[in-house]
Design a protein around this motif. Structure first.
Motif, PDB file in Angstrom:
ATOM      1  N   ALA A  15      -4.581  12.720  11.099  1.00  0.00           N
ATOM      2  CA  ALA A  15      -5.453  12.082  10.361  1.00  0.00           C
ATOM      3  C   ALA A  15      -5.661  10.953  11.335  1.00  0.00           C
ATOM      4  O   ALA A  15      -7.130  10.557  11.169  1.00  0.00           O
ATOM      5  CB  ALA A  15      -4.906  11.554   8.901  1.00  0.00           C
ATOM      6  N   ALA A  16      -5.072  10.391  12.106  1.00  0.00           N
ATOM      7  CA  ALA A  16      -5.225   9.080  12.738  1.00  0.00           C
ATOM      8  C   ALA A  16      -6.351   9.557  13.904  1.00  0.00           C
ATOM      9  O   ALA A  16      -7.202   8.971  14.201  1.00  0.00           O
ATOM     10  CB  ALA A  16      -4.113   8.495  13.365  1.00  0.00           C
ATOM     11  N   LEU A  17      -6.105  10.671  14.666  1.00  0.00           N
ATOM     12  CA  LEU A  17      -6.897  11.346  15.546  1.00  0.00           C
ATOM     13  C   LEU A  17      -8.361  11.513  15.034  1.00  0.00           C
ATOM     14  O   LEU A  17      -9.418  11.323  15.658  1.00  0.00           O
ATOM     15  CB  LEU A  17      -6.274  12.580  16.140  1.00  0.00           C
ATOM     16  CG  LEU A  17      -5.167  12.340  17.183  1.00  0.00           C
ATOM     17  CD1 LEU A  17      -4.406  13.516  17.552  1.00  0.00           C
ATOM     18  CD2 LEU A  17      -5.856  11.418  18.171  1.00  0.00           C
ATOM     19  N   VAL A  63       0.755  -1.144  -0.080  1.00  0.00           N
ATOM     20  CA  VAL A  63      -0.019  -0.120   0.231  1.00  0.00           C
ATOM     21  C   VAL A  63       0.941   1.197   0.016  1.00  0.00           C
ATOM     22  O   VAL A  63       2.196   1.172   0.312  1.00  0.00           O
ATOM     23  CB  VAL A  63      -0.920  -0.091   1.182  1.00  0.00           C
ATOM     24  CG1 VAL A  63      -1.992  -0.984   1.130  1.00  0.00           C
ATOM     25  CG2 VAL A  63      -0.332  -0.235   2.518  1.00  0.00           C
ATOM     26  N   THR A  64       0.191   2.320  -0.449  1.00  0.00           N
ATOM     27  CA  THR A  64       1.070   3.499  -0.414  1.00  0.00           C
ATOM     28  C   THR A  64       0.145   4.593   0.304  1.00  0.00           C
ATOM     29  O   THR A  64      -0.894   4.886   0.172  1.00  0.00           O
ATOM     30  CB  THR A  64       1.195   4.206  -1.931  1.00  0.00           C
ATOM     31  OG1 THR A  64       1.995   3.061  -2.712  1.00  0.00           O
ATOM     32  CG2 THR A  64       2.109   5.669  -1.944  1.00  0.00           C
ATOM     33  N   ILE A  65       0.861   5.053   1.319  1.00  0.00           N
ATOM     34  CA  ILE A  65       0.235   6.200   2.313  1.00  0.00           C
ATOM     35  C   ILE A  65       1.240   7.416   2.144  1.00  0.00           C
ATOM     36  O   ILE A  65       2.495   7.307   2.372  1.00  0.00           O
ATOM     37  CB  ILE A  65       0.092   5.651   3.782  1.00  0.00           C
ATOM     38  CG1 ILE A  65      -0.837   4.484   3.714  1.00  0.00           C
ATOM     39  CG2 ILE A  65      -0.518   6.672   4.558  1.00  0.00           C
ATOM     40  CD1 ILE A  65      -1.048   3.680   4.765  1.00  0.00           C
ATOM     41  N   ALA A  66       0.707   8.548   1.486  1.00  0.00           N
ATOM     42  CA  ALA A  66       1.599   9.948   1.873  1.00  0.00           C
ATOM     43  C   ALA A  66       2.953   9.648   0.906  1.00  0.00           C
ATOM     44  O   ALA A  66       3.924  10.103   1.416  1.00  0.00           O
ATOM     45  CB  ALA A  66       1.678  10.288   3.335  1.00  0.00           C
ATOM     46  N   GLY A  67       2.744   8.940   0.047  1.00  0.00           N
ATOM     47  CA  GLY A  67       3.768   8.837  -1.082  1.00  0.00           C
ATOM     48  C   GLY A  67       4.877   7.714  -0.718  1.00  0.00           C
ATOM     49  O   GLY A  67       5.888   7.643  -1.267  1.00  0.00           O
ATOM     50  N   ASP A  76      -6.079  15.296   2.345  1.00  0.00           N
ATOM     51  CA  ASP A  76      -7.026  16.374   2.713  1.00  0.00           C
ATOM     52  C   ASP A  76      -6.580  17.320   3.832  1.00  0.00           C
ATOM     53  O   ASP A  76      -6.703  18.510   3.791  1.00  0.00           O
ATOM     54  CB  ASP A  76      -8.375  15.756   3.352  1.00  0.00           C
ATOM     55  CG  ASP A  76      -9.207  15.116   2.133  1.00  0.00           C
ATOM     56  OD1 ASP A  76      -9.162  15.245   1.129  1.00  0.00           O
ATOM     57  OD2 ASP A  76     -10.117  14.487   2.567  1.00  0.00           O
ATOM     58  N   MET A  77      -6.051  16.653   4.707  1.00  0.00           N
ATOM     59  CA  MET A  77      -5.304  17.412   5.717  1.00  0.00           C
ATOM     60  C   MET A  77      -4.016  18.285   5.352  1.00  0.00           C
ATOM     61  O   MET A  77      -3.995  19.514   5.487  1.00  0.00           O
ATOM     62  CB  MET A  77      -4.695  16.600   6.859  1.00  0.00           C
ATOM     63  CG  MET A  77      -5.694  15.626   7.724  1.00  0.00           C
ATOM     64  SD  MET A  77      -6.225  16.651   8.946  1.00  0.00           S
ATOM     65  CE  MET A  77      -7.280  15.498   9.846  1.00  0.00           C
ATOM     66  N   ASP A 130      -4.798   7.597   3.053  1.00  0.00           N
ATOM     67  CA  ASP A 130      -3.994   8.535   2.404  1.00  0.00           C
ATOM     68  C   ASP A 130      -4.726   9.539   1.939  1.00  0.00           C
ATOM     69  O   ASP A 130      -4.505  10.657   1.943  1.00  0.00           O
ATOM     70  CB  ASP A 130      -3.503   7.444   1.117  1.00  0.00           C
ATOM     71  CG  ASP A 130      -2.659   8.143   0.335  1.00  0.00           C
ATOM     72  OD1 ASP A 130      -1.717   8.894   0.838  1.00  0.00           O
ATOM     73  OD2 ASP A 130      -2.901   8.409  -1.002  1.00  0.00           O
ATOM     74  N   ALA A 131      -6.007   9.194   1.739  1.00  0.00           N
ATOM     75  CA  ALA A 131      -6.803  10.451   1.281  1.00  0.00           C
ATOM     76  C   ALA A 131      -7.249  11.578   2.258  1.00  0.00           C
ATOM     77  O   ALA A 131      -6.989  12.834   2.184  1.00  0.00           O
ATOM     78  CB  ALA A 131      -8.291   9.923   0.801  1.00  0.00           C
TER      79      ALA A 131
END
Length: 126
Positions: free
Chosen positions: A55-57, A6-10, A38-39, A33-34
């Motif tokens: 994002a996690a919070l 998976v790719t998260i934040a590049g 957005d953040m 990732d989305a």
């Protein structure tokens, strides 16, 4: 055990998951990732770690709110069940009282009919 990339934040991550969970995990990663994207649009470049934490919070907050709503709905559902059961018990009691009243009324009518005796010129039938 299956693995998914998976790719998260590049950044690319290789992750293990349960059999048949691959698409679900990919969807979760895409959603996260989305959220980070957005953040990043809303707050600019404030650092990857800070964006990930924010994002996690927000996701944890949504989860907590969903759990709170679900618990409230469960309580409401139980209250409706209790109310329905109470209504059913009340209806059954009312039906029993009505049946008893009809029975007593029928007995009174029979007593009155016996006291009056046969109707002159009429026929007694059964």
């Amino acid at each position: 055990m299956p693995q998914v990339t998976v790719t998260i934040a590049g950044k690319t991550y290789r992750m293990a998951c349960g059999e048949g969970e691959e698409r679900h995990l990919e969807g979760l990663a895409a959603s996260f990732d989305a959220r980070i994207g957005d953040m990043r649009k809303a707050f600019g470049e404030i650092g990857d770690m800070r964006l990930h934490v924010m994002a996690a919070l927000t996701l944890a907050d949504e989860l907590a709110e969903t759990r709170r709503r679900m618990e409230a709905m469960e309580h409401e559902t139980q209250a409706l069940r209790d109310s329905t059961q109470a209504g059913s018990a009340e209806r059954e009691a009312a039906e029993a009282r009505l049946a008893e009243t009809v029975q007593r009324t029928a007995e009174r009518i029979e007593k009155l009919a016996r006291r009056l005796g046969p109707v002159p010129g009429g026929t007694q039938g059964g």
